[in-house]
Design a protein around this motif. Sequence first.
Motif, PDB file in Angstrom:
ATOM      1  N   UNK A  89      29.077  56.280  47.661  1.00  0.00           N
ATOM      2  CA  UNK A  89      29.124  57.191  48.958  1.00  0.00           C
ATOM      3  C   UNK A  89      30.703  55.831  49.260  1.00  0.00           C
ATOM      4  N   UNK A  90      30.492  55.168  49.586  1.00  0.00           N
ATOM      5  CA  UNK A  90      31.680  54.630  50.426  1.00  0.00           C
ATOM      6  C   UNK A  90      32.738  53.959  49.188  1.00  0.00           C
ATOM      7  N   UNK A  91      34.601  53.460  49.235  1.00  0.00           N
ATOM      8  CA  UNK A  91      35.036  53.476  48.380  1.00  0.00           C
ATOM      9  C   UNK A  91      36.359  52.324  49.461  1.00  0.00           C
ATOM     10  N   UNK A  92      36.562  51.288  49.422  1.00  0.00           N
ATOM     11  CA  UNK A  92      37.229  50.279  50.431  1.00  0.00           C
ATOM     12  C   UNK A  92      38.251  49.737  49.293  1.00  0.00           C
ATOM     13  N   UNK A  93      39.275  50.394  48.881  1.00  0.00           N
ATOM     14  CA  UNK A  93      40.308  49.608  47.485  1.00  0.00           C
ATOM     15  C   UNK A  93      41.623  48.878  48.370  1.00  0.00           C
ATOM     16  N   UNK A  94      41.946  47.393  47.479  1.00  0.00           N
ATOM     17  CA  UNK A  94      42.980  46.971  47.418  1.00  0.00           C
ATOM     18  C   UNK A  94      43.360  47.844  46.304  1.00  0.00           C
ATOM     19  N   UNK A  95      45.241  47.911  46.412  1.00  0.00           N
ATOM     20  CA  UNK A  95      45.452  48.195  45.485  1.00  0.00           C
ATOM     21  C   UNK A  95      46.941  47.581  45.949  1.00  0.00           C
ATOM     22  N   UNK A  96      48.062  47.182  44.411  1.00  0.00           N
ATOM     23  CA  UNK A  96      48.722  46.853  44.537  1.00  0.00           C
ATOM     24  C   UNK A  96      49.613  47.226  43.487  1.00  0.00           C
ATOM     25  N   UNK A  97      50.738  47.593  42.927  1.00  0.00           N
ATOM     26  CA  UNK A  97      51.432  48.046  41.951  1.00  0.00           C
ATOM     27  C   UNK A  97      52.670  47.207  42.258  1.00  0.00           C
ATOM     28  N   UNK A  98      53.223  47.061  41.057  1.00  0.00           N
ATOM     29  CA  UNK A  98      54.167  46.289  40.990  1.00  0.00           C
ATOM     30  C   UNK A  98      55.081  46.854  39.387  1.00  0.00           C
ATOM     31  N   UNK A  99      56.546  47.573  39.791  1.00  0.00           N
ATOM     32  CA  UNK A  99      57.317  48.533  38.934  1.00  0.00           C
ATOM     33  C   UNK A  99      58.627  47.096  38.468  1.00  0.00           C
ATOM     34  N   UNK A 100      58.412  46.370  37.579  1.00  0.00           N
ATOM     35  CA  UNK A 100      59.516  45.320  37.376  1.00  0.00           C
ATOM     36  C   UNK A 100      60.329  46.213  37.050  1.00  0.00           C
ATOM     37  N   UNK A 101      61.801  45.409  37.177  1.00  0.00           N
ATOM     38  CA  UNK A 101      62.948  45.833  36.436  1.00  0.00           C
ATOM     39  C   UNK A 101      62.659  46.897  35.698  1.00  0.00           C
ATOM     40  N   UNK A 102      63.732  48.190  35.625  1.00  0.00           N
ATOM     41  CA  UNK A 102      64.095  48.796  34.225  1.00  0.00           C
ATOM     42  C   UNK A 102      62.615  49.411  34.308  1.00  0.00           C
ATOM     43  N   UNK A 103      61.432  49.881  34.743  1.00  0.00           N
ATOM     44  CA  UNK A 103      60.606  50.478  34.755  1.00  0.00           C
ATOM     45  C   UNK A 103      60.714  52.246  34.932  1.00  0.00           C
TER      46      UNK A 103
END
Length: 275
Positions: free
Chosen positions: A27-41
């Motif tokens: 019933x509960x979601x606390x999410x800490x998300x990090x997305x890193x797109x590297x060079x030339x992706x």
Amino acid sequence: MQIVILILKENIEENIRINFKFDNANKLLVDNMKIISDKNTSSTVVLKYDSDNKDSYFHNQVLKVIAKENSKLNIVLVNFMNTLSTNLIAIDSIIEDNAKLNYVVVDLGGKYSITNYYSNLVGKSSENLINAIYLGNDDQFYISHLRGEKSNVNIEVQGALKDESKKHFKGTIDFKKGSKKSIGNENESCMLLSDKAKSISLPMLLCSEEDVKGNHSSSAGKIDPKVLFYIMTRGFDLKDAMKLVVKAKFDKILENIEDAKLKKEIIDKIDEKID
């Protein structure tokens, strides 16, 4: 709390889809998300939040995105939570030289849904495109700082409100020192599907640099009765005619989603929400 870190590697094309499902056991979601797109992706990440219709649920997300030099990253956020739930999303983006970061935000769920978006275009020729649709109670806050020369941001929001729904939109494009020859555009348009729906918008441009271009616009109003009448003469009832107009407006945003199955899910959800 869930912590998710996605690192999209150099010279690799990736398509990632993460589905979060709320139910009696979740019933509960606390999410800490990090997305890193590297060079030339070149990558696409789809984050979908869905729920059953049995109870109220709570979602609070912090999303940090870094688009590195020469990368291209597409992020699709889809909110299908039920009308008893709360959805809170805070997004922080950094965009480096020649990087392109594209967002598609589909906000069709929740009793309360709030999106806070901040982007920092630090790189030369960096680009940030934000395309969003909403249907129902919604608060949206978009802030974009252009710092790199020849950087570009475009915010396009299309929405519809029915019954007694209320929406607040605040969009700010800020041209900082060093952002010469940059371009910033923002547009927010809201269709009022009832007399009791309420839309409040505040687009804003700030500037501390010369030789830049900035445009903003906002509109709200009912669907033209002549358009509805024309569609109804082709055999549609009033509700179906309204659905056609709303979906036609939203189509410009949905064109940015390449996944045909996901687009079909979104269109079906729009039909369901307007019924």
